[in-house]
Write a protein that holds these residues in place. Structure first.
Motif, short mmCIF file in Angstrom:
data_model
loop_
_atom_site.label_atom_id
_atom_site.label_comp_id
_atom_site.label_asym_id
_atom_site.label_seq_id
_atom_site.Cartn_x
_atom_site.Cartn_y
_atom_site.Cartn_z
N LEU A 11 -15.88 0.73 -6.29
CA LEU A 11 -15.76 0.61 -7.74
C LEU A 11 -14.51 -0.17 -8.10
N VAL A 12 -13.38 0.16 -7.47
CA VAL A 12 -12.13 -0.56 -7.76
C VAL A 12 -12.24 -2.00 -7.31
N ALA A 32 -3.59 -2.48 -7.45
CA ALA A 32 -4.96 -1.94 -7.33
C ALA A 32 -5.12 -1.01 -6.14
N LYS A 33 -4.45 -1.29 -5.02
CA LYS A 33 -4.56 -0.40 -3.86
C LYS A 33 -3.98 0.97 -4.20
N GLY A 34 -2.85 0.97 -4.91
CA GLY A 34 -2.27 2.25 -5.31
C GLY A 34 -3.20 3.03 -6.21
N TYR A 35 -3.80 2.33 -7.17
CA TYR A 35 -4.73 3.00 -8.07
C TYR A 35 -5.92 3.56 -7.30
N HIS A 53 2.23 9.49 -8.49
CA HIS A 53 0.99 8.73 -8.46
C HIS A 53 1.21 7.42 -7.72
N ALA A 54 0.24 7.04 -6.89
CA ALA A 54 0.34 5.77 -6.17
C ALA A 54 0.26 4.58 -7.13
N LEU A 55 -0.42 4.76 -8.26
CA LEU A 55 -0.45 3.71 -9.29
C LEU A 55 0.95 3.32 -9.72
N HIS A 56 1.86 4.28 -9.76
CA HIS A 56 3.24 4.01 -10.16
C HIS A 56 4.05 3.47 -8.99
#
Length: 326
Positions: A46-47, A159-162, A272-275
């Motif tokens: 999906l990502v 994107a990988k973090g998200y 969060h990995a997004l951060h």
């Protein structure tokens, strides 16, 4: 309820976004992580399907091709990532910029292939006209983004973090509450291993081959990742040298030039990995002095690994030191 002796760590892995992923899950012996593998891959796909610049029909690719003035509705996940990237760009005065892709490509670190010498000043000046996060406009009510003309969004630094966070949310949703997720080297852990110990991750020192850290002396620090994410951004694998000058793949969007600092790698811990993921890129661009000042002012857990006169040096923010001491 299962006792700890009935539980084991099971692993599965695969490919996504031009890199690899792996998942370790604590499960009763009689169950198999393969039962959830399709859901894991579907979450990652999906990502990739929304945010890849290598897939021509992704939401991001369609935006990048759009004519000037066009508004594009983004899927919810993609809009969340773009919004966070632009927020970080604003907060860092453009030291982090998700529109830097054309410059990265010009320097030979993008999909157009490598190069052995720097581009000309004129080429850099021409490409810089396409770069600039502030040119982008978002409409949160409609999840839309406006193409100002020639803008090229690249979410590879976030994107990988998200996807790590999203994968963790999937595992939580199906009742798996003890796991370690990794996508392209970005990691996040939840819960505890069967023996009650936390997930522990070693931060690699340069010199170990990719994925081949085998001895303690190849590690800089070891951190616990239970309910925590880590991202490491390194300068020591992707670069080229000419006439004695080393050019890193981390391009400063404010100058169009590779970051000149003595940074070897930066590791960032966050909830969060997004951060954590894009902050590694930002810290590398800012360098150890400005980067550490930024980290201290925002209570960020950051570790710099630097080239020093006597070899590699570590520099930790207070928040990172607190994690190691806990």
């Amino acid at each position: 309820m299962n006792s700890s002796s009935d539980l084991v760590v099971q692993s599965t892995h695969g490919h996504t976004m031009g890199t690899t992923w792996s998942v370790r899950v604590v499960l009763p012996r009689e169950l198999s992580v393969q039962a959830w593998r399709d859901g894991i891959q579907r979450t990652l796909d999906l990502v990739d399907g929304q945010m890849s610049t290598y897939q021509p029909q992704s939401a991001l690719s369609r935006f990048n091709r759009a004519p000037a003035g066009a508004w594009h509705v983004l899927p919810a996940e993609c809009f969340e990532v773009v919004s966070h990237a632009l927020q970080l760009a604003r907060d860092s005065d453009g030291a982090y910029d998700p529109t830097v892709g054309p410059l990265v490509n010009l320097w030979g670190f993008g999909p157009d292939g490598s190069r052995g010498e720097p581009p000309s000043s004129q080429d850099i000046a021409n490409v810089r006209e396409r770069v600039g996060w502030s040119r982008l406009k978002l409409d949160a009510a409609t999840r839309s983004i406006r193409q100002p003309g020639g803008a090229y969004l690249d979410l590879s630094s976030i994107a990988k973090g998200y996807s790590v966070d999203l994968l963790g949310q999937y595992l939580d949703s199906v009742g798996l509450n003890a796991w370690l997720v990794e996508v392209g080297g970005e990691l996040k852990g939840r819960g505890w291993k069967p023996d009650g110990s936390p997930w522990r991750i070693g931060i690699e020192r340069p010199g170990a081959a990719a994925g081949a850290v085998e001895r303690q002396e190849q590690l800089s620090q070891v951190v616990s990742l239970s309910d925590r994410a880590i991202a490491t951004s390194g300068n020591y694998r992707r670069h080229f040298e000419t006439e004695g000058v080393r050019y890193s793949h981390h391009i400063d969007p404010r100058t169009g030039q590779p970051s000149p600092h003595r940074v070897v790698s930066v590791s960032v811990l966050a909830d969060h990995a997004l951060h954590a993921d894009p902050l590694g890129t930002l810290m590398t661009v800012l360098g150890p002095e400005r980067g550490m000042a930024y980290a201290r002012s925002r209570d960020l857990a950051v570790m710099f690994l630097l080239h020093g006169p006597d070899g590699l040096e570590e520099r930790l923010s207070p928040a990172f030191g607190e994690v190691l001491a806990s």
